[in-house]
Scaffold this motif. Structure first.
Motif, PDB file in Angstrom:
ATOM      1  N   ASP A   1      -4.180  -4.926   7.207  1.00 11.13           N
ATOM      2  CA  ASP A   1      -2.981  -4.120   6.972  1.00 11.13           C
ATOM      3  C   ASP A   1      -1.956  -4.272   8.089  1.00 11.13           C
TER       4      ASP A   1
ATOM      5  N   LYS B   1       0.817  -1.216   0.000  1.00 14.50           N
ATOM      6  CA  LYS B   1       0.000   0.000   0.000  1.00 14.50           C
ATOM      7  C   LYS B   1       0.852   1.268   0.000  1.00 14.50           C
TER       8      LYS B   1
ATOM      9  N   MET C   1      -1.077  -4.979   2.748  1.00 14.43           N
ATOM     10  CA  MET C   1      -2.268  -5.732   3.112  1.00 14.43           C
ATOM     11  C   MET C   1      -1.980  -7.218   2.944  1.00 14.43           C
TER      12      MET C   1
END
Length: 418
Positions: A349, A285, A310
């Motif tokens: 995450d 991410k 993630m």
């Protein structure tokens, strides 16, 4: 004393044509020339960018290249595929003529541009050695004096009286390199041909090229994608990009600039960037590299590298390995951390950070591999998209400060589930 000089050289090709193109174009060029006007086809054409579909049938493989190479220099020519490296070597070797500009050379030039270039397939290895020497302007006596040394270096003594059309590509390049390196030319031009030989022969070739420049004072121009070999052999460099000369001079500066102009991202956020770094198990991410102390990454600031990703897997062990490489593609440090263990991974995450202490690495461009592993055996995902730059520092005498280099740096890491 100069060995080679290029003044404003450019090379234009017409796609799908051999030579200058059609008779009508040649007549048009002639008509403009007799009237004292500029070639009309020099005003058209596009840069040689292979990634886009062009609108013109004319392509500039090289544009406005200027440089000087001193006698005894070992010059590495680097750049991506299609940058114009091989075209430049062909111009310097006089295999083809520049569209514009002039090239000045001081001394005989031996070229090794492609496997078997200059060899006659029906002639034996022995005959081709003498043929290549004659092309370079050497007498039969001079070639005979070097002959045994050439054959011994090439390692093809058993097949020296066999027609070279029966040679393997490896045997071809062994003999071709041996001829080019041992015959008495002042300038040696070598394209990316060493990739054909095995590792032992590549090492032998690099050693010979080092002897040629340092011991014999001959000039070498060397094109290779092997940055480590370029670094070891060359003291100067030319960096080409889309037919233009971007950087020239010290080889280390050229390599760093080449690395900076690659596809390495120095920061990344998937919500803002068009690139998606993911597969069916991991989605990266964001990534950033920041100084621990101060506002700029240098050798005394320390570096904190943070990656947020993630995890799409549940109830497995996840580990993350980190391998840091410099601009010469050499791994300078590595570490790893368990993101989850006891098969307790959760979907969602995670943020992982690595801290590299001050005075650990020198001025350079760096990039790294991230490996996400599953259950300590399978690789879930790998990326080498990210990197950062360490800026140089000077002391009071204007000298670049070098890191003492910590043999076993303590890299601390931290994992957070978001």
């Amino acid at each position: 004393m100069l060995a080679l000089k290029a003044e404003n050289i450019s090379k234009q090709y017409r796609l799908g044509q051999v030579g200058t193109g059609t008779l009508s174009h040649d007549l048009n060029r002639f008509w403009y020339k007799v009237r004292g006007k500029e070639d009309p086809y020099l005003k058209i054409g596009e840069a040689n960018d292979r990634t886009t579909k062009g609108e013109s049938e004319y392509v500039w493989s090289l544009q406005n290249i200027n440089f000087e190479i001193a006698q005894g220099d070992a010059v590495g020519i680097i750049g991506r595929n299609g940058a114009g490296k091989s075209t430049l070597l062909k111009l310097l070797s006089k295999v083809t003529k520049p569209t514009t500009g002039k090239i000045y050379s001081n001394g005989r030039i031996a070229s090794l541009l492609e496997v078997g270039t200059g060899f006659h397939p029906e002639m034996t290895g022995r005959e081709n050695v003498y043929l290549n020497g004659a092309i370079l302007g050497m007498t039969r006596k001079e070639i005979t004096r070097k002959f045994d040394e050439i054959v011994d270096f090439s390692g093809v003594e058993r097949y020296i009286d066999t027609p070279v059309k029966r040679y393997s590509s490896g045997m071809y390049v062994r003999l071709a390199f041996a001829v080019a390196a041992h015959l008495e030319s002042e300038i040696l031009i070598i394209d990316e041909v060493l990739a054909v030989g095995d590792a032992e022969f590549q090492k032998k070739c690099l050693g010979k090229m080092g002897d040629v420049t340092k011991g014999e004072g001959r000039t070498i121009l060397f094109v290779s994608h092997n940055i480590t070999a370029i670094k070891e052999l060359c003291n100067a460099g030319l960096l080409l990009e889309k037919g233009n000369l971007v950087t020239q001079g010290d080889i280390n500066k050229c390599i760093i600039e080449y690395q900076k102009n690659s596809d390495i991202k120095f920061s990344y956020d998937y919500s803002n960037d068009n690139v998606r770094v993911e597969n069916d198990k991991i989605l990266v991410k964001s990534y950033k590299a920041e100084p621990i102390n101060g506002d700029m990454i240098n050798i005394k600031s320390g570096i904190i590298i943070t990656v947020t990703f993630m995890c799409k897997l549940k109830d497995v062990d996840i580990d993350l390995s980190f391998f840091l490489k410099n601009s010469h593609d050499l791994t300078v440090m590595s570490t790893g951390i368990m993101v989850s263990q006891n098969k307790n991974s959760e979907k969602g995450d995670y943020t992982v950070s690595f801290e590299i202490p001050p005075y650990t690495i020198n001025e350079d461009s760096y990039y790294f591999d991230f490996f996400w592993g599953i259950n300590r055996s399978d690789i879930a995902f790998r990326t080498e998209l990210f990197g950062f730059e360490v800026h140089g520092m000077q002391n009071q005498f204007g000298e670049i400060i070098k890191s003492p280099g910590i043999l076993f740096p303590r890299i601390t890491h931290k994992v957070e589930k978001i």
